[in-house]
Write a protein that holds these residues in place. Structure first.
Motif, mmCIF file in Angstrom:
data_model
loop_
_atom_site.group_PDB
_atom_site.id
_atom_site.type_symbol
_atom_site.label_atom_id
_atom_site.label_comp_id
_atom_site.label_asym_id
_atom_site.label_seq_id
_atom_site.Cartn_x
_atom_site.Cartn_y
_atom_site.Cartn_z
ATOM 1 N N ASP A 33 8.747 -37.173 32.147
ATOM 2 C CA ASP A 33 7.949 -36.163 31.853
ATOM 3 C C ASP A 33 7.108 -36.289 33.663
ATOM 4 O OD1 ASP A 33 7.143 -36.411 29.772
ATOM 5 O OD2 ASP A 33 6.417 -37.906 29.854
ATOM 6 N N PHE A 34 7.877 -37.345 34.336
ATOM 7 C CA PHE A 34 7.325 -37.010 35.966
ATOM 8 C C PHE A 34 8.364 -36.077 36.565
ATOM 9 C CE2 PHE A 34 6.560 -41.265 33.734
ATOM 10 C CZ PHE A 34 5.296 -41.456 34.024
ATOM 11 N N VAL A 35 9.212 -35.927 36.464
ATOM 12 C CA VAL A 35 10.728 -35.664 37.167
ATOM 13 C C VAL A 35 11.516 -34.458 36.710
ATOM 14 C CG1 VAL A 35 11.192 -37.169 39.032
ATOM 15 C CG2 VAL A 35 12.600 -37.015 37.091
ATOM 16 N N ASP A 36 11.987 -33.170 37.145
ATOM 17 C CA ASP A 36 12.794 -32.054 36.343
ATOM 18 C C ASP A 36 13.770 -32.320 36.206
ATOM 19 O OD1 ASP A 36 13.103 -29.331 35.069
ATOM 20 O OD2 ASP A 36 13.529 -28.179 36.779
ATOM 21 N N ALA A 37 14.311 -33.169 35.373
ATOM 22 C CA ALA A 37 15.519 -33.843 35.305
ATOM 23 C C ALA A 37 15.364 -34.478 33.658
ATOM 24 C CB ALA A 37 15.666 -34.962 35.766
ATOM 25 N N PRO A 38 16.703 -35.167 32.879
ATOM 26 C CA PRO A 38 17.068 -35.266 31.332
ATOM 27 C C PRO A 38 16.774 -36.646 30.882
ATOM 28 C CG PRO A 38 18.811 -34.799 31.991
ATOM 29 C CD PRO A 38 17.988 -34.222 33.351
ATOM 30 N N ILE A 39 16.303 -37.705 30.331
ATOM 31 C CA ILE A 39 16.292 -38.915 30.414
ATOM 32 C C ILE A 39 17.386 -39.017 28.755
ATOM 33 C CG2 ILE A 39 15.240 -41.068 29.248
ATOM 34 C CD1 ILE A 39 12.726 -39.928 30.446
ATOM 35 N N ILE A 40 18.718 -40.288 28.883
ATOM 36 C CA ILE A 40 20.026 -39.686 27.967
ATOM 37 C C ILE A 40 18.858 -40.770 27.211
ATOM 38 C CG2 ILE A 40 21.819 -40.643 27.347
ATOM 39 C CD1 ILE A 40 22.106 -39.850 30.360
ATOM 40 N N ASN A 41 18.583 -40.192 25.540
ATOM 41 C CA ASN A 41 17.845 -41.115 24.684
ATOM 42 C C ASN A 41 18.283 -41.996 24.333
ATOM 43 O OD1 ASN A 41 15.646 -39.300 24.473
ATOM 44 N ND2 ASN A 41 16.699 -38.214 23.338
ATOM 45 N N LEU A 49 20.590 -44.474 26.008
ATOM 46 C CA LEU A 49 20.455 -45.608 27.521
ATOM 47 C C LEU A 49 19.211 -45.775 27.680
ATOM 48 C CD1 LEU A 49 22.976 -43.696 29.316
ATOM 49 C CD2 LEU A 49 23.564 -45.747 28.195
ATOM 50 N N PRO A 50 18.231 -47.377 27.475
ATOM 51 C CA PRO A 50 17.383 -47.919 27.221
ATOM 52 C C PRO A 50 16.636 -47.982 28.692
ATOM 53 C CG PRO A 50 18.713 -49.251 26.118
ATOM 54 C CD PRO A 50 19.802 -48.678 27.060
ATOM 55 N N MET A 51 17.772 -47.419 29.810
ATOM 56 C CA MET A 51 16.793 -47.910 30.508
ATOM 57 C C MET A 51 17.471 -46.741 32.055
ATOM 58 S SD MET A 51 16.541 -51.248 33.371
ATOM 59 C CE MET A 51 15.983 -50.795 35.297
ATOM 60 N N CYS A 52 15.743 -46.232 32.632
ATOM 61 C CA CYS A 52 16.058 -45.020 32.983
ATOM 62 C C CYS A 52 15.233 -45.096 34.524
ATOM 63 C CB CYS A 52 15.430 -43.826 32.123
ATOM 64 S SG CYS A 52 15.971 -41.950 32.944
ATOM 65 N N LEU A 53 15.561 -44.807 35.814
ATOM 66 C CA LEU A 53 14.804 -44.505 36.454
ATOM 67 C C LEU A 53 14.759 -43.026 37.471
ATOM 68 C CD1 LEU A 53 16.340 -46.973 37.228
ATOM 69 C CD2 LEU A 53 16.252 -46.484 40.093
ATOM 70 N N GLU A 54 13.602 -42.663 37.571
ATOM 71 C CA GLU A 54 13.581 -41.478 37.044
ATOM 72 C C GLU A 54 12.930 -40.884 38.838
ATOM 73 O OE1 GLU A 54 10.455 -40.608 33.944
ATOM 74 O OE2 GLU A 54 11.393 -41.991 33.563
ATOM 75 N N CYS A 55 13.163 -39.771 39.216
ATOM 76 C CA CYS A 55 13.969 -39.827 41.046
ATOM 77 C C CYS A 55 13.626 -38.302 41.724
ATOM 78 C CB CYS A 55 15.158 -40.311 41.364
ATOM 79 S SG CYS A 55 15.606 -41.751 40.957
ATOM 80 N N GLU A 56 12.922 -38.504 41.924
ATOM 81 C CA GLU A 56 13.305 -36.894 43.171
ATOM 82 C C GLU A 56 14.172 -37.067 44.194
ATOM 83 O OE1 GLU A 56 8.995 -36.735 44.426
ATOM 84 O OE2 GLU A 56 8.491 -36.005 42.893
ATOM 85 N N MET A 57 14.847 -36.202 44.817
ATOM 86 C CA MET A 57 15.972 -36.288 45.532
ATOM 87 C C MET A 57 15.077 -35.980 46.782
ATOM 88 S SD MET A 57 18.595 -33.377 46.808
ATOM 89 C CE MET A 57 18.491 -33.001 46.984
ATOM 90 N N ILE A 58 15.590 -37.084 47.734
ATOM 91 C CA ILE A 58 14.691 -36.830 49.220
ATOM 92 C C ILE A 58 16.189 -36.012 50.402
ATOM 93 C CG2 ILE A 58 13.848 -38.909 51.637
ATOM 94 C CD1 ILE A 58 13.472 -40.191 49.429
ATOM 95 N N SER A 59 17.005 -36.200 49.879
ATOM 96 C CA SER A 59 18.101 -35.875 50.988
ATOM 97 C C SER A 59 19.726 -36.290 50.303
ATOM 98 C CB SER A 59 18.636 -36.529 52.178
ATOM 99 O OG SER A 59 19.374 -37.572 52.262
#
Length: 185
Positions: free
Chosen positions: A103-111, A113-123
């Motif tokens: 819901d936060f970034v244009d990337a998939p969460i693997i259902n 795996l119970p913990m996930c960091l949702e990130c935007e690329m800086i560099s």
């Protein structure tokens, strides 16, 4: 007496990150990336060689997820590290992983795996493969929470042992951070 081993890529613990991205057709991909860690406040750094499909996806979408590999999914997490999406586009499906769009970034969460960091690329440095991302959300399945907090004993994260080429389950609590050292003041 110490034994010298020379220049090595050896540190303990080395987290096992499963990096999720979408390609130009919004097909999900994931790879196992053991060389990474927290870089700065709310930032993560991971080494991803430019020849990986994940690197191409990162440059395209500027977004990714980092799921924490766990004991329950050792084989699946290893599989997405030894098989390339450049040659096996269905590797997530073959690993038995399903995804949900963040819901936060244009990337998939693997259902699975119970913990996930949702990130935007800086560099991303194409010469070194070093990618830095901003953590915009951390999500965790309720099954790994105790009193509303992530419980490592329930998560059961694994670490990569680069010397012996094994995965190790992280263990028991042995101290209290920002507290135990006060005994020496």
């Amino acid at each position: 007496m110490r034994k010298n081993f020379g220049k090595q890529t050896c540190v303990y613990p080395m987290p096992v990150f499963i990096v999720g991205t979408y390609d130009e057709n919004d097909n999900a991909d994931a790879m196992n990336a053991a060389w990474g860690g927290i870089y700065d406040d709310y930032q993560i750094a991971i080494c991803i060689a430019p020849n990986h499909k994940t690197a191409k996806n990162l440059l395209l979408k500027k977004a990714f997820t980092v799921s924490i590999a766990d004991v329950k999914h050792v084989a699946e997490c290893d599989y997405v590290g030894i098989v390339s999406a450049n040659t096996e586009p269905e590797k997530l499906k073959k690993a038995g992983f399903t995804v949900t769009k963040s819901d936060f970034v244009d990337a998939p969460i693997i259902n699975e795996l119970p913990m996930c960091l949702e990130c935007e690329m800086i560099s991303y440095d194409n010469a070194t493969g070093c990618m830095v991302g901003k953590i915009v959300n951390v999500s965790a399945d309720e099954s790994i929470l105790t009193d509303g907090k992530i419980d490592p004993a329930k998560l059961q994260p694994i670490t990569y042992d680069s010397v012996n080429h094994t995965y190790i389950k992280l263990g028991e609590v042995v101290g209290k951070a920002f507290c135990d050292g006060n005994k020496l003041k």
